[in-house]
Design a protein around this motif. Sequence first.
Motif, mmCIF file in Angstrom:
data_model
loop_
_atom_site.group_PDB
_atom_site.id
_atom_site.type_symbol
_atom_site.label_atom_id
_atom_site.label_comp_id
_atom_site.label_asym_id
_atom_site.label_seq_id
_atom_site.Cartn_x
_atom_site.Cartn_y
_atom_site.Cartn_z
ATOM 1 N N PRO A 167 53.527 72.275 -37.733
ATOM 2 C CA PRO A 167 52.878 73.546 -38.097
ATOM 3 C C PRO A 167 51.505 73.731 -37.465
ATOM 4 O O PRO A 167 50.988 74.846 -37.428
ATOM 5 C CB PRO A 167 52.778 73.453 -39.626
ATOM 6 N N LEU A 203 53.328 75.399 -43.540
ATOM 7 C CA LEU A 203 54.087 76.306 -42.676
ATOM 8 C C LEU A 203 54.546 77.508 -43.494
ATOM 9 O O LEU A 203 55.227 77.350 -44.511
ATOM 10 C CB LEU A 203 55.301 75.591 -42.081
ATOM 11 N N SER A 250 55.752 83.394 -38.102
ATOM 12 C CA SER A 250 55.590 81.974 -38.410
ATOM 13 C C SER A 250 54.152 81.564 -38.133
ATOM 14 O O SER A 250 53.595 81.860 -37.069
ATOM 15 C CB SER A 250 56.542 81.126 -37.564
ATOM 16 N N ALA A 303 53.218 78.693 -37.423
ATOM 17 C CA ALA A 303 53.190 77.589 -36.463
ATOM 18 C C ALA A 303 52.695 78.037 -35.092
ATOM 19 O O ALA A 303 52.173 77.215 -34.332
ATOM 20 C CB ALA A 303 54.577 76.959 -36.335
#
Length: 472
Positions: free
Chosen positions: A134, A53, A81, A83
């Motif tokens: 993630p 992540l 991010s 994710a």
Amino acid sequence: MLGYSWQETNTGDGFQASNVNFMSDATEYYNLGLGSPADGYNVDYGDKTIRTLRMISFFGRVNCNYKQRYILQASLRNDGSSAFGKNNRWGLFPSVSGAWCTIAEPFMQDQTLFDDLKVKVGFGISGNSMGFDPMVSMVRYGSVGKSYYQGDYINSIGVVQNENPDLKWEKTSMVNIGVDAAFLDSRLRVGVEWYNKITLDLIWEYDVPSTKYLYEKMIVNVGEISNRGIEATLSGDVIDNRTFGWTTGVTLAHNRNRVESLSDDLFKVEYVLTGKDAIGSGQTGGSTQVIMEGYPIGTFYTLKFQGFSEDGKSLFLNKDEEITDSPVAPDDYYICGDAQPKLNYSWSHHFRWKRFNLDLLFRGVAGHKVLNATLARLTYTSRVSHFNQPLYVLESGQPFNDTRSHFVSDRYIEKANFFRLENLNVGYTLPVKNQYLESMNLYFNVSNAFVLTSYKGIDPEVSMGGIEPGGR
């Protein structure tokens, strides 16, 4: 101020293997190849998957103060991010807050009522990327059973998670307005704040047609939850002289939580059953709570208890409002209150007498319910040989041949109001002062001195976070 941050977190970065039937354990796990497994033995490689992540943030903040009367703070974050889906990995999150120090205005200089007066207002949007795998937005493959191939049954590989390139941040917007004031030479202080908090684009897994997607479920942004409430504080110096002093303060807080939506035009769900871990044996398919539009998080959704039959069975109300001893989960479930408190409050005291000091902190919660799942399990009479039955079994008139006494129902959903002395501290300041020591205080401290409640369990204060508050 300008800033930049970068962070990478790796989990599951390892491996495992297994073997059996060793001639000796002397080599322990250092040479697994020395084992002699039988034909057809499957090595256990574990289920760990490396997950990476990455979080990158650009942020800035500006503070302005004009003549100590107008205060402004503004900030802006651009967070990324790994994710989320490749189309929505970045989110822009602004916030702004201001205060008007009314007491500093020229037209307030001749008044004698207020010693301090300030009006505050704020607005901001924040993003949440925590608590997610993630790999939540990626297509994933896994074992989907066995297939017959060239005389052997081998593991079949298939899609176990759809890709969602549009998965994005959960966002929370919040507006708050408050007033702080002081009176009587600032010995009496008052603060009131109202807020409206909306969480959008909640991430959840929805059923989708397998004719359109590779897998029957899809993780998407759909839901919306609101929290609206008010907080008030009142504190004052009741007595303040050289010998004795007493300062006290009260805080009151009320919050109204509500699920605003769970569906949109593409992804729909009527409700989501939660709290399945609290269900005991013999209750397949059961749950204790439900997430449903128009209701708060932590709404209890379970059976309605109707007493005992003449032959010693627990009775419940079915979906047709008829009494039965064989309820069906979740068809016969009813809304049975919720775990959201109507009021959180605290009351603090600080006493000073000569060199002694006494501090007390009382705290309480009112207007909510808690599931006593432990009591439900302990009333299961078929396990009387394993552990003692609680006194409640006798007090409730429960028959000892009742095989459904442990079924979770509103019988075990209790009012969880409580009032506790959370902290007590008594101290004495020694008359010591020299070039090495400025002061010394000896104190005696007690945490959780007592609690007043009608709750039958050990502690009425259970976890109120997540999507299953008040259920255990």
